[in-house]
Each structure stands twice: as structure tokens, then as C-alpha cells.
Design a protein around this motif. Sequence first.
Motif, mmCIF file in Angstrom:
data_model
loop_
_atom_site.group_PDB
_atom_site.id
_atom_site.type_symbol
_atom_site.label_atom_id
_atom_site.label_comp_id
_atom_site.label_asym_id
_atom_site.label_seq_id
_atom_site.Cartn_x
_atom_site.Cartn_y
_atom_site.Cartn_z
ATOM 1 N N ALA A 1 0.816 -1.222 0.000
ATOM 2 C CA ALA A 1 0.000 0.000 0.000
ATOM 3 C C ALA A 1 0.846 1.266 0.000
ATOM 4 O O ALA A 1 0.589 2.191 0.771
ATOM 5 C CB ALA A 1 -0.936 -0.011 1.211
ATOM 6 N N THR A 2 1.832 1.327 -0.862
ATOM 7 C CA THR A 2 2.726 2.484 -0.947
ATOM 8 C C THR A 2 1.946 3.773 -1.173
ATOM 9 O O THR A 2 1.199 3.894 -2.147
ATOM 10 C CB THR A 2 3.746 2.300 -2.081
ATOM 11 N N LYS A 3 2.136 4.736 -0.283
ATOM 12 C CA LYS A 3 1.511 6.052 -0.429
ATOM 13 C C LYS A 3 2.475 7.014 -1.132
ATOM 14 O O LYS A 3 3.664 6.772 -1.206
ATOM 15 C CB LYS A 3 1.130 6.607 0.945
ATOM 16 N N TRP A 4 1.918 8.111 -1.657
ATOM 17 C CA TRP A 4 2.710 9.133 -2.352
ATOM 18 C C TRP A 4 3.583 8.473 -3.421
ATOM 19 O O TRP A 4 4.782 8.725 -3.547
ATOM 20 C CB TRP A 4 3.550 9.921 -1.339
ATOM 21 N N LEU A 5 2.925 7.655 -4.218
ATOM 22 C CA LEU A 5 3.594 6.815 -5.210
ATOM 23 C C LEU A 5 4.250 7.673 -6.287
ATOM 24 O O LEU A 5 3.649 8.621 -6.794
ATOM 25 C CB LEU A 5 2.550 5.888 -5.837
ATOM 26 N N GLU A 6 5.494 7.331 -6.659
ATOM 27 C CA GLU A 6 6.163 8.066 -7.730
ATOM 28 C C GLU A 6 6.789 7.154 -8.789
ATOM 29 O O GLU A 6 7.100 7.612 -9.888
ATOM 30 C CB GLU A 6 7.236 8.997 -7.163
ATOM 31 N N ARG A 7 6.972 5.866 -8.462
ATOM 32 C CA ARG A 7 7.541 4.957 -9.466
ATOM 33 C C ARG A 7 7.143 3.519 -9.148
ATOM 34 O O ARG A 7 7.070 3.129 -7.985
ATOM 35 C CB ARG A 7 9.064 5.067 -9.489
ATOM 36 N N ILE A 8 6.860 2.750 -10.201
ATOM 37 C CA ILE A 8 6.607 1.312 -10.092
ATOM 38 C C ILE A 8 7.607 0.609 -11.011
ATOM 39 O O ILE A 8 7.664 0.886 -12.207
ATOM 40 C CB ILE A 8 5.174 0.960 -10.511
ATOM 41 N N GLU A 9 8.382 -0.291 -10.432
ATOM 42 C CA GLU A 9 9.375 -1.031 -11.203
ATOM 43 C C GLU A 9 9.040 -2.521 -11.160
ATOM 44 O O GLU A 9 8.959 -3.118 -10.079
ATOM 45 C CB GLU A 9 10.777 -0.795 -10.634
ATOM 46 N N PHE A 10 8.840 -3.109 -12.323
ATOM 47 C CA PHE A 10 8.639 -4.555 -12.412
ATOM 48 C C PHE A 10 10.018 -5.208 -12.449
ATOM 49 O O PHE A 10 10.795 -4.981 -13.375
ATOM 50 C CB PHE A 10 7.823 -4.907 -13.658
ATOM 51 N N THR A 11 10.319 -6.008 -11.426
ATOM 52 C CA THR A 11 11.678 -6.527 -11.288
ATOM 53 C C THR A 11 11.643 -7.875 -10.572
ATOM 54 O O THR A 11 10.632 -8.582 -10.607
ATOM 55 C CB THR A 11 12.553 -5.496 -10.535
ATOM 56 N N THR A 12 12.740 -8.224 -9.912
ATOM 57 C CA THR A 12 12.821 -9.499 -9.190
ATOM 58 C C THR A 12 13.269 -9.247 -7.754
ATOM 59 O O THR A 12 13.897 -8.227 -7.444
ATOM 60 C CB THR A 12 13.827 -10.454 -9.851
ATOM 61 N N TYR A 13 12.963 -10.210 -6.881
ATOM 62 C CA TYR A 13 13.399 -10.107 -5.493
ATOM 63 C C TYR A 13 14.922 -10.180 -5.385
ATOM 64 O O TYR A 13 15.510 -9.610 -4.455
ATOM 65 C CB TYR A 13 12.760 -11.202 -4.642
#
Length: 529
Positions: free
Chosen positions: A389-401
Amino acid sequence: MTTTLERPAAPAPESRPAQPGRVLRALSGVAAAGAAVGVGHLVAALTDPVTSPVLAVGSALIDAAPTPAKEFAVRTFGTADKPILVGSVGVVLLVFAAAVGLVAWRRPRTAAVAIGLLGVAGAVAALTRGPLSAAVPSVVAGVVGVLALQLLRTRGRSRAVAEAAAADATDAAAGRSRRGFLLALGGTAVVAALAGGGGAVVGRVRDAGAAARRALGLPTPSSPAAALPEGVQLPGMTPFTTPADAFYRVDISLVTPRIDASSWSLTIDGMVDEPVTLSYDDLLAMPMIERDITLTCVSNEVGGSYVSTGRWLGVPFSAIIERVGVRAGVDQVYSYSSDSGYTCSTPYQAVSDGRDAMVVVGLNGQPLADERGYPARMLVPGLFGFVSATKWLERIEFTTYAERTAYWTERDWATDAPVLTQSRIDMPKSLSTLPADKPVLAGVAWAQHRGIAKVEIRIDEGPWQETTLAADGGVDLWRQWSYRYDGPAGLHSAQVRATDLDGETQPEERTKVFPDGARGWHQIQFRSE
């Protein structure tokens, strides 16, 4: 004839710099530090409020605090933990500044270095969470503090010298010097107040701009929420839908980020075919879904209040995945917040398996408030907020653990944290009286994305008995329950447990919230009439 023997002259006292009294010296240090902090706060308000020196130091302390200390703060002080931390930093600063003022006349270089170190501490703290520019407010604060202390020391020494010479001259010079020093001291305090107030004014202007932008409203969802069934709300019970201003709030921010949506953007990239950067208007133009979902914090103790329900409006992750083209091998959605470098890791499976995961822009029919993550935040049903539930969202990165480790994972919290099955007694409150004309115990239970099958209660360690469940709003929502007590009067205990639709019953054994949520049965004592 008598001879007069003259006593040898007493040795001259060791020369010491003339100086004001202790109180005035201490006040000089406090005034200089106040001017430094005030000017630093004003510079931060014009650039990035979270880089204000005191806030930067407080944020660094939050990051450095061990997990047990954070658990204690949340458990003991609740939502007041951050104001208490900021107040504590302020008290330490006040004592330090007074000590610097006391030594400034005898050891001016030491005092200058000491007050300059306040700026250095703020700059280092800011740099741990932001770019090089984040250090600017603290550097400016350090320079102002050194100059202000030097000015006050010069004025104060002139005053003391004039007073020492007044016995051989007139009081006029001493009076003029005294007035000059007091004026300098008062002027420094005024600078501190005006600079701090100026920062507050800048913040209010920014808030007004954001409010005007939010007043434009929200788009109509292409998939509106279904009406909640009649009977989800029990009379007199906790509101099924939580008012937006009553939502629980847990985050690492000492000051609520105030973001101008007109200049905000959301970058979506990583292991995708077509990275994209969306403006706020771009985001609002995408297809929207509206859903009722219960959100829970991992810091919620058994029977705690860090759980709330709202009607959310946002862009479904399915539309985002389709737009950017997620590549094979992705197992994590890594999100970045404007909240002082906060990051979050969410299982890719949870945003791609058909549940109502979304990038949220609205809550309960209104644009998000600043405290709720404006202009956009994430929401993934069935996962605790710290992994979804990240607030004040500025970036979403599709990646790996393997590639990225999030803020709380670095601090040894769980990597994957599904919401646990939990229940709570809300009526009556512990140690209160159950009235004879309405002998009903009631509460809520939740197991987001699995749903609640039954809730059981037992009185005084007796047999478990099923409660009456309110209407079911859906698997992503909490569910209310009630039980009519018809036992003897007096003092009693009550315990409650829930079973989810997967057939799992919450366990009795109590666990701490760290690392993946609290377990155990909620228990109260009550008196029946």
C-alpha cells in the motif's frame, strides 16, 4: 619616627574576556540555533519540506532505530510517536544550543564548530534519504547559526566591557551597549520566528494549490462498486465503512508529503516492453475501477485499531500490466514513494492473479487526502500494507526479489506478508458494563481475500459458541458479528476467534507483530448487570 611599611601590590587577576551573565549567554545560543533552524525550515519549504533540518535528523533516527524500538514506539504512543520524536529532537537541540551559548565567550571557535555541527548533522541525515540538494537547507542553517552566534558574542562582549568600565566613566556607554546586545538578541529571535512562520506560510500556499486541484473531482469509474448488502452494518457498532479522516495511518514520514499534482508524475518501468511516465491527468484518463476493500497494518496488535475499510477508486493493475507489457521472469513489483526514500516490495503474483489490485486516486468518493497518499497510492487486497500500500507513489518497477530489497525487508520484516485471520471485540469495551436491556457483545473479523466463515466466542473459558454474522460484503472486507449474552451478572471474561473460508482458524498463541503480524485471540473483561 615611625616607618610606614607598604604592602606589596596584589597580583593582577588573570585576564578573562568580558561576558554577559549565564542566562543571557545561554539565550544567545538558543537564539542562534533558533535562527538556524528557522531559516533552514524556510529553505526546505521552498524546495522539499522533508529536508528541513530537524525533520531530516528525526527521519534518520527512525531509519537507524532497531526494530524493537520501533515496535515499542508504535505500541506505546500510537500515532503520536512521530510528534514525540520531533519534540525530543527539539528538546535535545534546545539543551545543546544553551550549552554552546555558555561557552561561546571563552571558547568562540569551539562554539562555532559546535553550532556548525548542527548543520552538518542535518545535511548528513538528509543525504541518507535524498539527493545532494537535500543537504542545502541544513548547510544554510549551519552557516546562519555560526554567523548569528558570532554577532551575539560581539554585541555581548561590547556590553560587558562597557559595564566594567562604567565605574570610571559614565553609565551611558554601558546603557548603549546593553541595549545593542538585547536588540541583537531580540532581532535574532525575530529572525527565527519569521523564518519558521514563513515556512509554514509556504506550506499553506502549497496546500491551497493542491486543494484547488482536488476540487476538480474524480472521473466516473468504468467498473463501479456494487452496493453493499443490507445488514453489513450492525446497529451501534464500529462503522463498516471508515470515514476518510478516521482511517488509521502508519508510515515513516515525520511530515506529510505535500505534492503538487500538476507537476507530479508516475514512472512505470523495469522489466517491461514499453516503459511509461504518466502525469496525473494521464492516470485519471485510464479506465477506473471502484471497490470496497479493508486495509490492515502489520503493526496492528491483537484487538488493535490499525484496520479500516473504504471505497477505493483507481486504475487496475491489469490495465497497467497490459499497457507496459511485463516480461517473463518478473516476480516483484517494487514501488517507490516520495516519503523520504521509502520503498515497498509486492509479489507480482498478487497484482496479476485477478484480485482488485490498483493504483488508487480516490477514497470514499473524494480524491485522496495528503495523509492518505495524494495524488496516488497502491492497494492490493489480502496483503499487509507494508508490502502492498505504498503512499505518495512516484515509481513502479517490475523486477525481481534478487534485484531489489525494500525498506522494511532490509529491517528483517517479512518479504511476503498475507493478512492473517483476525477478530476483535468492539462492544463492550474492556472493563466496561454490558447493559441489562441490551446484553450484546459485538465486533469485527477479517481475513482479506479469503473471507470470514464463522466467528466464535467463549465466556469465562467455557465452550466455544458461534456468533451471529452480519451480512457478507465480500472476501476483501471485514465482517461484523454479534452475540447475545444471557449468563449471570457479575465480572466475566470473553474471548473471540475467527475461521476463514479456507477453513483456517486463528491460533490461540500470541505472537508479536514482528516480522509478519500478530496472532492470538482477543480477550476482554466485562461486567454484566
